[in-house]
Design a protein around this motif. Structure first.
Motif, short mmCIF file in Angstrom:
data_model
loop_
_atom_site.label_atom_id
_atom_site.label_comp_id
_atom_site.label_asym_id
_atom_site.label_seq_id
_atom_site.Cartn_x
_atom_site.Cartn_y
_atom_site.Cartn_z
N ASN A 64 0.79 -1.17 0.28
CA ASN A 64 0.06 0.32 -0.04
C ASN A 64 0.73 1.16 0.50
O ASN A 64 1.36 1.94 1.09
N GLU A 65 0.83 1.67 -1.02
CA GLU A 65 2.23 2.76 -1.10
C GLU A 65 1.89 4.10 -0.41
O GLU A 65 2.46 4.76 0.36
N LYS A 66 0.96 4.42 -1.20
CA LYS A 66 -0.03 5.26 -0.41
C LYS A 66 0.09 5.32 0.63
O LYS A 66 0.53 6.89 1.62
N LYS A 67 -0.42 4.36 2.23
CA LYS A 67 -0.47 4.57 3.86
C LYS A 67 0.96 4.31 3.89
O LYS A 67 1.24 5.61 4.91
N ALA A 68 1.86 3.47 2.93
CA ALA A 68 3.63 4.27 3.87
C ALA A 68 3.73 4.61 3.59
O ALA A 68 4.81 6.11 4.16
N ASP A 69 3.33 5.48 2.34
CA ASP A 69 3.79 7.47 2.04
C ASP A 69 3.17 8.46 2.99
O ASP A 69 4.27 9.16 3.59
N ASN A 70 2.35 8.37 3.25
CA ASN A 70 1.96 8.71 4.72
C ASN A 70 2.07 9.04 5.73
O ASN A 70 2.96 9.62 6.43
N LEU A 71 2.88 7.96 6.41
CA LEU A 71 3.81 7.29 7.52
C LEU A 71 5.49 7.44 7.28
O LEU A 71 5.80 8.58 8.67
N TYR A 72 6.25 7.11 6.31
CA TYR A 72 7.51 7.30 5.94
C TYR A 72 8.12 8.24 5.92
O TYR A 72 9.21 9.18 5.33
N THR A 73 7.68 9.24 4.57
CA THR A 73 8.12 10.53 3.54
C THR A 73 7.89 11.36 4.62
O THR A 73 7.21 12.15 5.18
N ASN A 74 9.75 11.59 3.61
CA ASN A 74 9.57 12.98 4.54
C ASN A 74 10.16 13.06 6.27
O ASN A 74 10.13 13.77 6.18
N LYS A 75 10.63 11.38 6.55
CA LYS A 75 10.63 11.03 7.15
C LYS A 75 12.37 10.40 8.16
O LYS A 75 12.08 10.02 6.90
N ILE A 76 12.73 11.13 9.03
CA ILE A 76 13.93 9.88 9.44
C ILE A 76 13.67 8.69 9.38
O ILE A 76 12.43 8.38 10.58
N VAL A 77 14.11 7.41 8.85
CA VAL A 77 13.90 6.42 9.11
C VAL A 77 14.90 5.44 9.64
O VAL A 77 16.17 6.24 8.58
N GLU A 78 15.13 4.56 10.51
CA GLU A 78 16.38 3.71 10.68
C GLU A 78 15.56 2.44 10.31
O GLU A 78 14.82 1.88 10.48
N VAL A 79 16.40 2.01 8.72
CA VAL A 79 16.72 0.70 8.83
C VAL A 79 17.55 -0.38 8.88
O VAL A 79 18.90 0.60 8.43
N TYR A 80 16.97 -1.19 9.05
CA TYR A 80 18.59 -2.49 9.12
C TYR A 80 17.98 -3.94 8.59
O TYR A 80 16.73 -4.28 8.08
N GLY A 81 19.33 -4.00 7.56
CA GLY A 81 19.09 -5.18 6.81
C GLY A 81 20.06 -5.56 6.21
O GLY A 81 21.36 -5.19 6.28
N LYS A 130 20.93 5.40 8.75
CA LYS A 130 19.41 6.25 8.74
C LYS A 130 18.93 7.18 8.33
O LYS A 130 20.35 8.18 7.85
N GLY A 131 17.92 7.27 7.41
CA GLY A 131 18.33 8.62 6.33
C GLY A 131 16.42 9.01 5.94
O GLY A 131 15.71 8.55 7.28
N ILE A 132 16.90 10.13 5.78
CA ILE A 132 15.43 10.91 5.10
C ILE A 132 14.22 10.11 4.03
O ILE A 132 15.24 9.24 3.15
N CYS A 133 13.02 9.46 4.34
CA CYS A 133 12.22 8.59 3.66
C CYS A 133 12.23 9.40 1.75
O CYS A 133 11.19 10.55 2.40
N LYS A 134 12.05 8.61 1.05
CA LYS A 134 12.30 9.88 -0.33
C LYS A 134 10.19 9.09 -0.44
O LYS A 134 10.62 9.99 -1.99
N GLY A 135 10.58 8.02 -0.23
CA GLY A 135 9.05 6.96 -1.49
C GLY A 135 9.68 5.84 -2.04
O GLY A 135 10.77 5.38 -1.53
N TYR A 136 8.93 6.28 -2.69
CA TYR A 136 8.46 4.50 -3.45
C TYR A 136 8.73 5.04 -4.74
O TYR A 136 7.65 4.91 -5.72
N LEU A 137 9.85 3.88 -5.68
CA LEU A 137 10.23 3.49 -7.29
C LEU A 137 10.76 2.41 -7.86
O LEU A 137 11.14 2.14 -7.90
N LYS A 138 10.03 1.88 -7.36
CA LYS A 138 10.26 -0.07 -7.00
C LYS A 138 11.45 -0.27 -6.52
O LYS A 138 11.07 -1.36 -5.58
N ASP A 139 12.00 0.65 -6.06
CA ASP A 139 12.89 0.42 -4.66
C ASP A 139 12.44 2.07 -3.19
O ASP A 139 11.94 2.80 -4.23
#
Length: 154
Positions: A64-81, A130-139
């Motif tokens: 659900n790209e729209k829901k994820a965008d509302n949650l994460y876009t332009n927010k500081i996100v820590e990702v581990y992987g 840790k970075g600023i989430c800018k959205g989703y374009l296949k990645d």
């Protein structure tokens, strides 16, 4: 009219020029303070809004790209992987973290001062970024990323 009288007749124009020059200097000083003090500390010194596994973040965006965008876009996100690839293409330093499928990953565009930490990483290593989430374009795209080496050593 004497020389002194003429000089005083131009004083309002000189005062306007002085105000204009002083205003320009204040703006320049403000920009330099932002660039060198606030912007360079930026994300590194701030707590993330979210901490999430790379596979989970990609899955949320693909479901659900729209829901994820509302949650994460332009927010500081820590990702581990897991580091899938390290790229230096076009003078950019980028870490690609494995997502939930072969075709969808997380692209972490690193802050320019992360080169020393980047050189210590290897493919298939678990990493916290840790970075600023800018959205989703296949990645999923994260910008201005910092590698958290303290968590990497846990």
């Amino acid at each position: 009219m004497s020389f002194f009288e003429m000089n005083f007749s131009f004083s309002p124009m000189i005062k306007k020029q002085q105000v204009f020059i002083k205003s320009g200097l204040v703006l320049l000083f403000g920009f330099l303070c932002y660039y060198f003090f606030i912007d360079t500390k930026g994300i590194k010194s701030l707590e993330p809004h979210f901490s999430i596994a790379s596979e989970d973040l990609v899955e949320l965006y693909s479901d659900n790209e729209k829901k994820a965008d509302n949650l994460y876009t332009n927010k500081i996100v820590e990702v581990y992987g897991t580091v899938k690839e390290i790229s230096y293409l076009n003078d950019r330093k980028t870490i690609i973290l494995a997502g939930n499928s072969e075709n969808s990953n997380i692209i972490c565009d690193l802050n320019e001062n992360q080169l020393n930490k980047l050189n210590q990483l290897k493919n298939n290593q678990t990493v916290y970024i840790k970075g600023i989430c800018k959205g989703y374009l296949k990645d999923v795209i994260l910008l201005d990323c910092y590698i958290d080496t303290l968590k990497n050593n846990e």
